[in-house]
Design a protein around this motif. Sequence first.
Motif, mmCIF file in Angstrom:
data_model
loop_
_atom_site.group_PDB
_atom_site.id
_atom_site.type_symbol
_atom_site.label_atom_id
_atom_site.label_comp_id
_atom_site.label_asym_id
_atom_site.label_seq_id
_atom_site.Cartn_x
_atom_site.Cartn_y
_atom_site.Cartn_z
ATOM 1 N N ALA A 1 0.825 -1.208 0.000
ATOM 2 C CA ALA A 1 0.000 0.000 0.000
ATOM 3 C C ALA A 1 0.856 1.253 0.000
ATOM 4 C CB ALA A 1 -0.911 0.003 1.225
ATOM 5 N N VAL A 2 0.587 2.142 -0.931
ATOM 6 C CA VAL A 2 1.180 3.477 -0.950
ATOM 7 C C VAL A 2 0.025 4.434 -1.216
ATOM 8 C CG1 VAL A 2 2.837 5.032 -2.026
ATOM 9 C CG2 VAL A 2 3.370 2.597 -1.857
ATOM 10 N N THR A 3 -0.423 5.095 -0.183
ATOM 11 C CA THR A 3 -1.613 5.939 -0.306
ATOM 12 C C THR A 3 -1.230 7.412 -0.430
ATOM 13 O OG1 THR A 3 -1.806 6.063 2.096
ATOM 14 C CG2 THR A 3 -3.049 4.328 0.972
ATOM 15 N N GLY A 4 -2.074 8.162 -1.097
ATOM 16 C CA GLY A 4 -1.865 9.596 -1.248
ATOM 17 C C GLY A 4 -3.154 10.352 -1.025
ATOM 18 N N GLY B 1 -3.324 22.603 -9.389
ATOM 19 C CA GLY B 1 -4.686 22.991 -9.047
ATOM 20 C C GLY B 1 -4.984 22.908 -7.570
ATOM 21 N N THR B 2 -4.097 22.235 -6.810
ATOM 22 C CA THR B 2 -4.291 22.191 -5.361
ATOM 23 C C THR B 2 -3.822 23.507 -4.752
ATOM 24 O OG1 THR B 2 -3.993 19.798 -5.286
ATOM 25 C CG2 THR B 2 -3.641 20.992 -3.233
ATOM 26 N N ASP B 3 -4.567 24.020 -3.819
ATOM 27 C CA ASP B 3 -4.202 25.264 -3.145
ATOM 28 C C ASP B 3 -2.787 25.164 -2.581
ATOM 29 O OD1 ASP B 3 -5.028 27.883 -1.712
ATOM 30 O OD2 ASP B 3 -4.286 26.590 -0.098
ATOM 31 N N PRO B 4 -1.918 26.162 -2.812
ATOM 32 C CA PRO B 4 -0.521 26.078 -2.352
ATOM 33 C C PRO B 4 -0.370 25.769 -0.874
ATOM 34 C CG PRO B 4 -0.777 27.911 -3.876
ATOM 35 C CD PRO B 4 -2.149 27.370 -3.627
ATOM 36 N N ALA B 5 -1.198 26.354 -0.038
ATOM 37 C CA ALA B 5 -1.101 26.094 1.400
ATOM 38 C C ALA B 5 -1.471 24.640 1.709
ATOM 39 C CB ALA B 5 -2.004 27.049 2.173
ATOM 40 N N GLU B 6 -2.512 24.150 1.052
ATOM 41 C CA GLU B 6 -2.935 22.762 1.242
ATOM 42 C C GLU B 6 -1.861 21.798 0.721
ATOM 43 O OE1 GLU B 6 -6.481 19.745 -0.310
ATOM 44 O OE2 GLU B 6 -6.703 21.926 -0.536
ATOM 45 N N ARG B 7 -1.292 22.169 -0.413
ATOM 46 C CA ARG B 7 -0.227 21.365 -1.012
ATOM 47 C C ARG B 7 0.969 21.266 -0.064
ATOM 48 N NH1 ARG B 7 1.254 24.463 -5.846
ATOM 49 N NH2 ARG B 7 2.835 25.543 -4.626
ATOM 50 N N GLU B 8 1.378 22.386 0.480
ATOM 51 C CA GLU B 8 2.529 22.426 1.377
ATOM 52 C C GLU B 8 2.262 21.607 2.645
ATOM 53 O OE1 GLU B 8 6.488 24.233 1.882
ATOM 54 O OE2 GLU B 8 5.092 24.090 0.207
ATOM 55 N N ALA B 9 1.060 21.720 3.166
ATOM 56 C CA ALA B 9 0.717 20.991 4.389
ATOM 57 C C ALA B 9 0.735 19.487 4.151
ATOM 58 C CB ALA B 9 -0.661 21.434 4.881
ATOM 59 N N ALA B 10 0.216 19.052 3.007
ATOM 60 C CA ALA B 10 0.197 17.619 2.701
ATOM 61 C C ALA B 10 1.612 17.070 2.555
ATOM 62 C CB ALA B 10 -0.603 17.376 1.424
ATOM 63 N N LEU B 11 2.476 17.826 1.885
ATOM 64 C CA LEU B 11 3.854 17.372 1.711
ATOM 65 C C LEU B 11 4.624 17.412 3.034
ATOM 66 C CD1 LEU B 11 4.699 19.037 -1.730
ATOM 67 C CD2 LEU B 11 4.245 16.621 -1.260
ATOM 68 N N ASP B 12 4.336 18.419 3.845
ATOM 69 C CA ASP B 12 4.989 18.491 5.161
ATOM 70 C C ASP B 12 4.632 17.285 6.017
ATOM 71 O OD1 ASP B 12 6.757 20.662 5.447
ATOM 72 O OD2 ASP B 12 5.098 22.085 5.543
ATOM 73 N N ARG B 13 3.381 16.833 5.935
ATOM 74 C CA ARG B 13 2.981 15.648 6.706
ATOM 75 C C ARG B 13 3.759 14.418 6.236
ATOM 76 N NH1 ARG B 13 -2.161 18.191 6.315
ATOM 77 N NH2 ARG B 13 -2.691 16.968 4.449
ATOM 78 N N ARG B 14 3.905 14.254 4.950
ATOM 79 C CA ARG B 14 4.649 13.110 4.418
ATOM 80 C C ARG B 14 6.130 13.205 4.771
ATOM 81 N NH1 ARG B 14 2.054 9.565 0.858
ATOM 82 N NH2 ARG B 14 -0.138 9.682 1.416
ATOM 83 N N TRP B 15 6.679 14.393 4.717
ATOM 84 C CA TRP B 15 8.088 14.599 5.067
ATOM 85 C C TRP B 15 8.326 14.201 6.522
ATOM 86 C CZ3 TRP B 15 12.249 15.850 2.092
ATOM 87 C CH2 TRP B 15 13.421 16.244 2.746
ATOM 88 N N ALA B 16 7.426 14.612 7.384
ATOM 89 C CA ALA B 16 7.547 14.282 8.808
ATOM 90 C C ALA B 16 7.382 12.787 9.048
ATOM 91 C CB ALA B 16 6.517 15.063 9.614
ATOM 92 N N LEU B 17 6.508 12.144 8.284
ATOM 93 C CA LEU B 17 6.302 10.705 8.427
ATOM 94 C C LEU B 17 7.535 9.927 8.007
ATOM 95 C CD1 LEU B 17 4.390 8.274 8.924
ATOM 96 C CD2 LEU B 17 3.685 8.506 6.519
ATOM 97 N N GLY B 18 8.201 10.397 6.956
ATOM 98 C CA GLY B 18 9.404 9.728 6.460
ATOM 99 C C GLY B 18 9.098 8.640 5.455
ATOM 100 N N GLY B 19 10.125 8.262 4.688
ATOM 101 C CA GLY B 19 9.971 7.221 3.684
ATOM 102 C C GLY B 19 9.632 7.789 2.321
ATOM 103 N N THR B 20 9.617 6.896 1.335
ATOM 104 C CA THR B 20 9.490 7.327 -0.057
ATOM 105 C C THR B 20 8.068 7.650 -0.488
ATOM 106 O OG1 THR B 20 9.285 5.020 -0.799
ATOM 107 C CG2 THR B 20 11.505 5.960 -0.730
ATOM 108 N N SER B 21 7.083 7.440 0.387
ATOM 109 C CA SER B 21 5.691 7.640 -0.033
ATOM 110 C C SER B 21 5.381 9.086 -0.367
ATOM 111 C CB SER B 21 4.732 7.143 1.052
ATOM 112 O OG SER B 21 4.833 7.943 2.220
#
Length: 532
Positions: A245-248, A255-275
């Motif tokens: 499983a690799v979920t997004g 088209g994603t709002d820049p603030a929403e985009r940044e927050a989603a990527l920040d969550r993945r960065w904090a989680l770690g790994g290639t997902s």
Amino acid sequence: MSDAAPIDYDAIVIGAGFAGLHMLSELRKNGFSCHAFETGDGVGGTWYWNRYPGARCDIESLDYCYLHDRDLHREWRWSERFAGQPEILRYAEHFAERAGVLPLITFGTRVTGAVFDEASATWLVRTGRGEHRCRFLVSAVGCMSAAQVPGESRFQGIQLHTGRWPHEPIDLAGKRVGVIGTGSSGIQVIPELAAQAAELVVFQRTANFSVPAGNRKLDETELAAEPGKFDERVRLASTTRFGHAVTGTGQPILGTDPAEREAALDRRWALGGTSIVATFTDTGRDLEANALLADFVRAKIRAAVDDPETAERLVPRGHPIGTKRLCVDSGYFTTFNRDHVRLVDLREEPIEEIAEDGVRTAKKTYPLDVLVFATGYDAFTGALTRMDITGRDGVSLEKQWAGGPGSYLGLAVAGFPNLFTITGPGSTMVLSNVLRAIEHHVAWIRDLLLHLRSTGQQCAEADPAAQEDWTGQVAEAAAKTLYRHADSYYLGANVPGKTRVFMPYSGGLDVYRGICETVAQQGYRGFTLTAP
């Protein structure tokens, strides 16, 4: 099976890593006489050889393991989210003992060549200890086992390669250490070496994207819940692109709002790994979308490195993120904030000579006591072409693949009957969870051999037309991706003189499995099956 020429084994397996061990186990359970030859003195393959400090899997432990045995999965307890080399090696050793295959392996023995005897439809396999004849020859040499070890140099200090690390500890205290290469193994080993060495010089040709591992100990709650997740893991193995499983977010980044985009990527960065590369749906196929993700990671690198000039040298340019293997690290970029660590950009000052006392570039000489080559592998084909494998009409595999490897499904090669390649070029290989690819290939090869036995046939050979068609499908799938925008080991760009052909099948493990299943259901379409 009856033979015109006596055989020693129904099947010989080359290699005793995860692929070789599983293949031996399945052959043995189904009544085939079999044996494996392994160059190393123990099982584990990649995880036997790659003992460098910091060696660690970049797929989570609970997915980077066998799933064909429920009891095995239940009884083994992983200690970390991303297992290190010693633990993965113990797992391989445990499986080998549990499956009872150790007596079927000759260690410390390299297969030097194999010749197909057309008269008897058998393979004569040469090793450093003699010759053996078999009906079926199965390559389990691994995708990343042919190390790119440099030739002789005048360097008088300690010389090491990450893929051939000594079993004994290396004392680096007080020593000046150089590392050539900043791919996956370099990015893992550099923080560990920096913690030991008096001085560390990193020679970088290409800056690579790397994301934090976020490694941690697995807690008792997670481990206790794991048996209940087994069936779902098995289902995902066959229904997902990567075999797990690799979920997004399910949304495109464009088209994603820049603030929403940044927050989603920040969550993945904090989680770690290639997902993080799967956070949005379009970053793997659209250059504009990919650039937004790449810029996010570049900003993280700049924030981690104190010196702006060093940071800019570490920022990857010239290839989209994910088109080279995305690295996973534990403190790689912050390592360059240490006073005794220096980065040398080989695009600014190329290496001119490895001298007796260090490395001489176009600008200066760097005195060293230890030189580490993290220079990677002749991936996918090197381990096979470095053996003298000869098929029909005296044609060698090396010669046949000189213009790039051709295979049918990554499992067989026209002109080489009864030779099977687990995770060979033309399969998903490292573009999926390689343990899932291994289990699929082993089961598929096993079922083909059982089919031959039950129908009174003893030879399976890929048809040239089927091979040509499949090789075209592999190229077509790659052309739909962003991989074509990078010079990577996926197409052999790291090996001087190697023909550049994109070798993995990039259509996804789920699609690939479906294709292989259809081939089998249609009586092994694309293979010529013959009786004695």
